[in-house]
Design a protein around this motif. Structure first.
Motif, PDB file in Angstrom:
ATOM      1  N   VAL A   1      74.509 -25.501 131.462  1.00 41.83           N
ATOM      2  CA  VAL A   1      73.381 -25.003 132.261  1.00 41.83           C
ATOM      3  C   VAL A   1      73.011 -25.989 133.369  1.00 41.83           C
ATOM      4  O   VAL A   1      71.896 -25.982 133.878  1.00 41.83           O
ATOM      5  N   GLU A   2      73.983 -26.794 133.747  1.00 36.50           N
ATOM      6  CA  GLU A   2      73.778 -27.836 134.748  1.00 36.50           C
ATOM      7  C   GLU A   2      73.183 -27.321 136.064  1.00 36.50           C
ATOM      8  O   GLU A   2      72.415 -28.005 136.720  1.00 36.50           O
ATOM      9  N   ASN A   3      73.565 -26.076 136.431  1.00 34.87           N
ATOM     10  CA  ASN A   3      73.106 -25.538 137.717  1.00 34.87           C
ATOM     11  C   ASN A   3      71.643 -25.121 137.717  1.00 34.87           C
ATOM     12  O   ASN A   3      71.115 -24.687 138.742  1.00 34.87           O
ATOM     13  N   ASN A   4      70.985 -25.217 136.558  1.00 30.83           N
ATOM     14  CA  ASN A   4      69.555 -24.899 136.500  1.00 30.83           C
ATOM     15  C   ASN A   4      69.277 -23.411 136.736  1.00 30.83           C
ATOM     16  O   ASN A   4      68.149 -23.032 137.039  1.00 30.83           O
ATOM     17  N   ASN A   5      70.316 -22.550 136.619  1.00 34.12           N
ATOM     18  CA  ASN A   5      70.115 -21.105 136.791  1.00 34.12           C
ATOM     19  C   ASN A   5      69.699 -20.467 135.468  1.00 34.12           C
ATOM     20  O   ASN A   5      70.111 -20.934 134.402  1.00 34.12           O
ATOM     21  N   PRO A   6      68.925 -19.370 135.532  1.00 33.96           N
ATOM     22  CA  PRO A   6      68.560 -18.665 134.304  1.00 33.96           C
ATOM     23  C   PRO A   6      69.812 -18.137 133.583  1.00 33.96           C
ATOM     24  O   PRO A   6      70.830 -17.880 134.215  1.00 33.96           O
ATOM     25  N   PHE A   7      69.735 -18.013 132.260  1.00 39.10           N
ATOM     26  CA  PHE A   7      70.834 -17.461 131.463  1.00 39.10           C
ATOM     27  C   PHE A   7      70.236 -16.582 130.376  1.00 39.10           C
ATOM     28  O   PHE A   7      69.030 -16.640 130.123  1.00 39.10           O
ATOM     29  N   SER A   8      71.076 -15.746 129.775  1.00 37.93           N
ATOM     30  CA  SER A   8      70.550 -14.785 128.802  1.00 37.93           C
ATOM     31  C   SER A   8      71.341 -14.782 127.504  1.00 37.93           C
ATOM     32  O   SER A   8      72.546 -15.022 127.506  1.00 37.93           O
ATOM     33  N   PHE A   9      70.640 -14.524 126.402  1.00 37.39           N
ATOM     34  CA  PHE A   9      71.264 -14.225 125.113  1.00 37.39           C
ATOM     35  C   PHE A   9      70.252 -13.453 124.298  1.00 37.39           C
ATOM     36  O   PHE A   9      69.040 -13.552 124.549  1.00 37.39           O
ATOM     37  N   ALA A  10      70.733 -12.669 123.351  1.00 40.00           N
ATOM     38  CA  ALA A  10      69.876 -11.901 122.444  1.00 40.00           C
ATOM     39  C   ALA A  10      68.762 -11.158 123.208  1.00 40.00           C
ATOM     40  O   ALA A  10      67.598 -11.155 122.791  1.00 40.00           O
ATOM     41  N   ASN A  11      69.111 -10.534 124.326  1.00 38.30           N
ATOM     42  CA  ASN A  11      68.156  -9.775 125.146  1.00 38.30           C
ATOM     43  C   ASN A  11      67.002 -10.599 125.695  1.00 38.30           C
ATOM     44  O   ASN A  11      65.949 -10.061 126.033  1.00 38.30           O
ATOM     45  N   LYS A  12      67.170 -11.902 125.766  1.00 37.43           N
ATOM     46  CA  LYS A  12      66.129 -12.765 126.349  1.00 37.43           C
ATOM     47  C   LYS A  12      66.738 -13.536 127.513  1.00 37.43           C
ATOM     48  O   LYS A  12      67.895 -13.971 127.441  1.00 37.43           O
ATOM     49  N   THR A  13      65.952 -13.709 128.569  1.00 33.22           N
ATOM     50  CA  THR A  13      66.381 -14.549 129.674  1.00 33.22           C
ATOM     51  C   THR A  13      65.675 -15.894 129.548  1.00 33.22           C
ATOM     52  O   THR A  13      64.473 -15.946 129.285  1.00 33.22           O
ATOM     53  N   VAL A  14      66.450 -16.948 129.713  1.00 36.78           N
ATOM     54  CA  VAL A  14      65.916 -18.303 129.582  1.00 36.78           C
ATOM     55  C   VAL A  14      65.941 -18.964 130.956  1.00 36.78           C
ATOM     56  O   VAL A  14      66.970 -18.950 131.638  1.00 36.78           O
ATOM     57  N   HIS A  15      64.810 -19.526 131.354  1.00 35.65           N
ATOM     58  CA  HIS A  15      64.736 -20.253 132.627  1.00 35.65           C
ATOM     59  C   HIS A  15      64.698 -21.749 132.330  1.00 35.65           C
ATOM     60  O   HIS A  15      63.712 -22.231 131.752  1.00 35.65           O
ATOM     61  N   PRO A  16      65.738 -22.489 132.722  1.00 33.97           N
ATOM     62  CA  PRO A  16      65.682 -23.942 132.532  1.00 33.97           C
ATOM     63  C   PRO A  16      64.619 -24.545 133.461  1.00 33.97           C
ATOM     64  O   PRO A  16      64.451 -24.070 134.589  1.00 33.97           O
ATOM     65  N   ILE A  17      63.930 -25.541 132.966  1.00 34.77           N
ATOM     66  CA  ILE A  17      62.927 -26.263 133.759  1.00 34.77           C
ATOM     67  C   ILE A  17      63.398 -27.713 133.839  1.00 34.77           C
ATOM     68  O   ILE A  17      63.552 -28.366 132.802  1.00 34.77           O
ATOM     69  N   ASN A  18      63.620 -28.174 135.038  1.00 33.90           N
ATOM     70  CA  ASN A  18      64.138 -29.530 135.225  1.00 33.90           C
ATOM     71  C   ASN A  18      62.980 -30.537 135.213  1.00 33.90           C
ATOM     72  O   ASN A  18      62.041 -30.403 135.993  1.00 33.90           O
ATOM     73  N   VAL A  19      63.042 -31.518 134.327  1.00 36.09           N
ATOM     74  CA  VAL A  19      61.987 -32.539 134.263  1.00 36.09           C
ATOM     75  C   VAL A  19      62.641 -33.921 134.200  1.00 36.09           C
ATOM     76  O   VAL A  19      63.847 -34.036 133.976  1.00 36.09           O
ATOM     77  N   MET A  20      61.857 -34.957 134.403  1.00 31.33           N
ATOM     78  CA  MET A  20      62.402 -36.313 134.335  1.00 31.33           C
ATOM     79  C   MET A  20      61.737 -37.096 133.204  1.00 31.33           C
ATOM     80  O   MET A  20      60.520 -37.063 133.026  1.00 31.33           O
ATOM     81  N   HIS A  21      62.587 -37.789 132.451  1.00 36.62           N
ATOM     82  CA  HIS A  21      62.225 -38.570 131.260  1.00 36.62           C
ATOM     83  C   HIS A  21      62.464 -40.025 131.678  1.00 36.62           C
ATOM     84  O   HIS A  21      63.511 -40.588 131.344  1.00 36.62           O
ATOM     85  N   GLY A  22      61.590 -40.585 132.542  1.00 33.70           N
ATOM     86  CA  GLY A  22      61.932 -41.827 133.224  1.00 33.70           C
ATOM     87  C   GLY A  22      63.007 -41.488 134.240  1.00 33.70           C
ATOM     88  O   GLY A  22      62.817 -40.583 135.058  1.00 33.70           O
ATOM     89  N   ASP A  23      64.169 -42.156 134.150  1.00 33.09           N
ATOM     90  CA  ASP A  23      65.265 -41.880 135.089  1.00 33.09           C
ATOM     91  C   ASP A  23      66.243 -40.832 134.561  1.00 33.09           C
ATOM     92  O   ASP A  23      67.230 -40.516 135.214  1.00 33.09           O
ATOM     93  N   LEU A  24      66.011 -40.322 133.357  1.00 29.40           N
ATOM     94  CA  LEU A  24      66.949 -39.375 132.749  1.00 29.40           C
ATOM     95  C   LEU A  24      66.503 -37.926 132.973  1.00 29.40           C
ATOM     96  O   LEU A  24      65.357 -37.567 132.678  1.00 29.40           O
ATOM     97  N   GLN A  25      67.441 -37.103 133.451  1.00 29.79           N
ATOM     98  CA  GLN A  25      67.172 -35.673 133.615  1.00 29.79           C
ATOM     99  C   GLN A  25      67.101 -35.008 132.247  1.00 29.79           C
ATOM    100  O   GLN A  25      67.921 -35.290 131.372  1.00 29.79           O
ATOM    101  N   VAL A  26      66.136 -34.130 132.064  1.00 30.56           N
ATOM    102  CA  VAL A  26      65.966 -33.390 130.810  1.00 30.56           C
ATOM    103  C   VAL A  26      65.678 -31.934 131.164  1.00 30.56           C
ATOM    104  O   VAL A  26      65.011 -31.669 132.167  1.00 30.56           O
ATOM    105  N   PHE A  27      66.173 -30.988 130.362  1.00 31.95           N
ATOM    106  CA  PHE A  27      65.794 -29.593 130.543  1.00 31.95           C
ATOM    107  C   PHE A  27      64.716 -29.187 129.556  1.00 31.95           C
ATOM    108  O   PHE A  27      64.813 -29.466 128.360  1.00 31.95           O
ATOM    109  N   GLY A  28      63.671 -28.531 130.084  1.00 31.00           N
ATOM    110  CA  GLY A  28      62.773 -27.741 129.261  1.00 31.00           C
ATOM    111  C   GLY A  28      63.228 -26.299 129.430  1.00 31.00           C
ATOM    112  O   GLY A  28      64.085 -26.008 130.275  1.00 31.00           O
ATOM    113  N   TYR A  29      62.678 -25.388 128.638  1.00 30.13           N
ATOM    114  CA  TYR A  29      63.113 -23.990 128.735  1.00 30.13           C
ATOM    115  C   TYR A  29      61.918 -23.052 128.664  1.00 30.13           C
ATOM    116  O   TYR A  29      60.997 -23.248 127.862  1.00 30.13           O
TER     117      TYR A  29
END
Ligand SMILES: [Zn+2]
Ligand SMILES: [Zn+2]
Length: 196
Positions: free
Chosen positions: A75-103
């Motif tokens: 999910v590196e591209n930060n685009n929405p994806f779907s499974f089990a009839n649900k769409t998931v929107h990745p949320i890009n956040v920073m954990h200090g200098d480390l990239q982290v995804f919320g959903y």
């Protein structure tokens, strides 16, 4: 998972590679036996890390019988994806200098290990019913929100209700901390279930 009576895992969403967020991966074994390959969504960097740490899961030659297999999705591209009839929107956040995804799934969002988040990612969190957000302790921390930062963030995002997670034991006892929180903000706890 046993206490909740969970019978099926639709997918696993990884936020980042730190052990407190990945070390339980081996526990999917009984679900793998029942369901087969479990879909896993993560940043490519996190998938690479999992390959090193759980090499037996990714083994393709002479794989030991009884070892789980997962179906990885980048999910590196930060685009929405779907499974089990649900769409998931990745949320890009920073954990200090480390990239982290919320959903975000429908009106629910799970964000952990946040220290900073850009304006355009905050916009993806409008109209939430439930927000889960990290609040480590009262004292500030280099790479995690402290309580004050988490409460400010909740005020900004304005969900109907919020749960604090990733809490250090030094934040205090559950009942005492809970009493000091606004009425729509709760401390999360083990075995908490949220219906979305
Ligand atoms: Zn972390
Ligand atoms: Zn963490």
């Amino acid at each position: 998972m046993l206490v909740s009576g969970c019978k099926k895992i639709d997918a696993l969403l990884f936020t980042h590679e730190h052990s407190d967020h990945t070390a339980g991966l081996d526990d999917i074994r009984p679900f793998y036996f029942k369901q087969g390959d479990i879909p896993v969504y993560a940043h490519s960097r996190v998938l690479e890390n999992l390959k090193k740490r759980f090499d037996y899961i990714f083994e393709t030659h002479n794989k030991y019988p009884g070892t789980p297999t997962i179906a990885t999705h980048n999910v590196e591209n930060n685009n929405p994806f779907s499974f089990a009839n649900k769409t998931v929107h990745p949320i890009n956040v920073m954990h200090g200098d480390l990239q982290v995804f919320g959903y975000r799934i429908d009106d629910f969002a799970y964000l952990t290990d946040v220290k900073t988040i850009e304006e355009n990612e905050i916009l993806k969190l409008s109209g939430l019913k439930v927000l889960v957000i990290n609040a480590l302790r009262e004292e500030s921390h280099k790479t995690h929100f402290n309580l004050e930062e988490a409460l400010d963030f909740i005020k900004l995002v304005a969900p109907d209700r919020a749960y604090l997670t990733h809490i250090s034991h030094i934040l205090g006892f559950h009942d005492e901390v809970q009493k000091k929180l606004p009425p729509n903000i709760f401390l999360a706890y083990d075995n908490l279930e949220i219906t979305i």
